[in-house]
Design an enzyme around this catalytic site. Sequence first.
Site, PDB file in Angstrom:
ATOM      1  N   ARG A  55       1.168  -0.930   0.196  1.00 41.81           N
ATOM      2  CA  ARG A  55      -0.053   0.157  -0.110  1.00 41.81           C
ATOM      3  C   ARG A  55       1.118   1.401   0.030  1.00 41.81           C
ATOM      4  O   ARG A  55       0.639   2.476  -0.671  1.00 41.81           O
ATOM      5  CB  ARG A  55      -0.963  -0.030   1.279  1.00 41.81           C
ATOM      6  CG  ARG A  55      -2.073   1.372   1.447  1.00 41.81           C
ATOM      7  CD  ARG A  55      -3.207   1.398   1.405  1.00 41.81           C
ATOM      8  NE  ARG A  55      -2.649   0.545   3.189  1.00 41.81           N
ATOM      9  CZ  ARG A  55      -2.605   0.189   4.427  1.00 41.81           C
ATOM     10  NH1 ARG A  55      -2.442   1.263   4.122  1.00 41.81           N
ATOM     11  NH2 ARG A  55      -2.362  -0.096   5.578  1.00 41.81           N
ATOM     12  N   TYR A 108     -15.895  14.360 -16.579  1.00 33.55           N
ATOM     13  CA  TYR A 108     -16.089  13.265 -17.032  1.00 33.55           C
ATOM     14  C   TYR A 108     -17.175  13.031 -16.045  1.00 33.55           C
ATOM     15  O   TYR A 108     -17.496  13.651 -15.503  1.00 33.55           O
ATOM     16  CB  TYR A 108     -14.766  12.510 -16.516  1.00 33.55           C
ATOM     17  CG  TYR A 108     -14.964  11.143 -16.353  1.00 33.55           C
ATOM     18  CD1 TYR A 108     -15.345  10.621 -17.475  1.00 33.55           C
ATOM     19  CD2 TYR A 108     -14.903  10.269 -14.933  1.00 33.55           C
ATOM     20  CE1 TYR A 108     -15.510   8.586 -17.288  1.00 33.55           C
ATOM     21  CE2 TYR A 108     -15.542   9.205 -15.092  1.00 33.55           C
ATOM     22  CZ  TYR A 108     -14.980   8.288 -16.184  1.00 33.55           C
ATOM     23  OH  TYR A 108     -15.825   6.668 -16.416  1.00 33.55           O
ATOM     24  N   ASP A 180      -6.966  16.557 -15.664  1.00 31.50           N
ATOM     25  CA  ASP A 180      -7.271  15.618 -16.058  1.00 31.50           C
ATOM     26  C   ASP A 180      -6.610  15.308 -17.798  1.00 31.50           C
ATOM     27  O   ASP A 180      -7.709  16.040 -18.405  1.00 31.50           O
ATOM     28  CB  ASP A 180      -8.649  15.153 -15.970  1.00 31.50           C
ATOM     29  CG  ASP A 180      -8.903  13.991 -16.124  1.00 31.50           C
ATOM     30  OD1 ASP A 180      -8.896  12.650 -17.266  1.00 31.50           O
ATOM     31  OD2 ASP A 180     -10.246  13.499 -15.776  1.00 31.50           O
ATOM     32  N   LYS A 204      -7.584   3.646 -20.154  1.00 25.41           N
ATOM     33  CA  LYS A 204      -8.025   4.397 -21.360  1.00 25.41           C
ATOM     34  C   LYS A 204      -6.647   3.966 -22.606  1.00 25.41           C
ATOM     35  O   LYS A 204      -5.977   2.839 -22.493  1.00 25.41           O
ATOM     36  CB  LYS A 204      -8.088   5.866 -21.510  1.00 25.41           C
ATOM     37  CG  LYS A 204      -9.146   5.524 -20.235  1.00 25.41           C
ATOM     38  CD  LYS A 204     -11.019   4.872 -20.348  1.00 25.41           C
ATOM     39  CE  LYS A 204     -12.155   5.121 -19.120  1.00 25.41           C
ATOM     40  NZ  LYS A 204     -11.403   6.986 -18.776  1.00 25.41           N
TER      41      LYS A 204
HETATM   42  C1  LIG Z   1     -12.460   7.081 -17.536  1.00 26.55           C
HETATM   43  C2  LIG Z   1     -11.819   7.901 -17.129  1.00 26.55           C
HETATM   44  C3  LIG Z   1     -11.946   8.995 -16.351  1.00 26.55           C
HETATM   45  C4  LIG Z   1     -12.397   7.687 -14.961  1.00 26.55           C
HETATM   46  O1  LIG Z   1     -11.024   6.452 -14.729  1.00 26.55           O
HETATM   47  P1  LIG Z   1     -11.648   5.432 -14.202  1.00 26.55           P
HETATM   48  O2  LIG Z   1     -10.073   4.464 -14.739  1.00 26.55           O
HETATM   49  O3  LIG Z   1     -13.087   3.910 -14.790  1.00 26.55           O
HETATM   50  O4  LIG Z   1     -11.750   4.934 -12.507  1.00 26.55           O
HETATM   51  C5  LIG Z   1     -11.774  10.115 -15.357  1.00 26.55           C
HETATM   52  N1  LIG Z   1     -11.257  10.565 -16.127  1.00 26.55           N
HETATM   53  C6  LIG Z   1     -11.436  10.495 -17.828  1.00 26.55           C
HETATM   54  C7  LIG Z   1     -11.146  11.443 -18.565  1.00 26.55           C
HETATM   55  C8  LIG Z   1     -12.216   9.065 -17.995  1.00 26.55           C
HETATM   56  O5  LIG Z   1     -12.436   9.232 -19.195  1.00 26.55           O
END
Ligand SMILES: *Cc1c(COP(=O)(O)O)cnc(C)c1O
Length: 393
Positions: A55, A108, A180, A204
């Site tokens: 952790r 998001y 982000d 992603k």
């Molecule tokens: C998918 C996504 C998230 C969240 O990510 P997870 O891995 O599903 O928790 C946050 N911001 C954006 C822009 C995303 O496409």
Amino acid sequence: MRHPQTRAVHPPVTEPVGSSPMGVPLYQGHLFSFDAADDLAAAFHDPGETFFYARMGNPTVRSLERAVTELEGGAGALATASGMGAISTVLMGLLRSGDHVIAQSALYGGTFALFQDLAERWGVDVTFIPGDDPAEVPDALRPTTRLLYLETVANPTTHVTDLPAFTEAVRGTDVLTVVDNTFAPLLCAPIEHGVDVVVHSTTKYLSGHGDVIGGVAVFADGDVHKRVWSHSAELGAVADPFAAWLTVRGMATMPLRVARQSASALDIAGRLAAHPSVTRVHYPGLPDHPQHEVARRLLPDGCGGVLAFELTGGRDAGRTFSEAVRLIALGPSLGHVSTLVMHPASTSHRQMDAASLAAAGISEGTVRLSVGLEHPDDLWSDIDQALAKSAAG
Ligand SMILES: *Cc1c(COP(=O)(O)O)cnc(C)c1O
């Protein structure tokens, strides 16, 4: 000789001698043992330097953190269990009740829900701004403002935020900017533009193959990294070593994937824009996109694989289209090697009421496409036949 039960628990461990592993080894273990009691005590005292409990750190996870630190040009990174894990660890690690946040309204869906929760249950005030003009920032600024929260390219409208102009708007204050950058890894490095913290859903583009759930936060400043790291050890939303290993492996091909996905998305966006059933295409690479000029500066090598479009038939046509595709998969997520289609109003953005949807620039009929690695002609054949079906009703 010890008994078989004892030997079963203590198998010999092989480490390479005289050669080195190609690629990052997977250390799946959550604990590490020590010869000296003082060394274990020191690890507890200064966690993060010596691995002792996963952790607080793991060598495979650290390899991912170092790779993303280099990618984004930061001072350090923190890998998490998901993208939302990164976002919630950063926000909860840096905010306390009574603090104020300025956030762009095109967010998001999960992040929007988190901000609502922070406001209702934790006493963190949030002001949403359109994110079109940096002059919105001084108007929203309060003495309690701690964070400015932005997205490089927003989901699903592909709104592009002028990061250098927005970070300039908080220069000289102690407001930290969090961005982000999930939609634009490699294409944009927000820290170069004055951003303090970059978050990614590594689910992603970074992992890229749909086999990982993960996230990462990258910090321009080592002290901010330390603060969030301590909170992360308490919150516990840390990356699993195997997920981190898959992500590092995926990152090796990310430059090729992202270049191809960007080129194909631009190609598909152009063909959609010329189609009679399509009223509007949202893609920053198209000259009529509202932030096309910003994108030319911020994303000179391509605008990523995600685009959205609207159909003359509205909500029904959007839903019909998403079911009529054959090669393209109807499903959530983006940045996958396969092309994916989704209808945001009924899925990712269902938490938003009509007013919030409109503020985020999403209509009932918006369809989102995440372009993968298939040949663009095959993708277009599929899109063309699905458009014909959606126009027929
Ligand atoms: C998918 C996504 C998230 C969240 O990510 P997870 O891995 O599903 O928790 C946050 N911001 C954006 C822009 C995303 O496409």
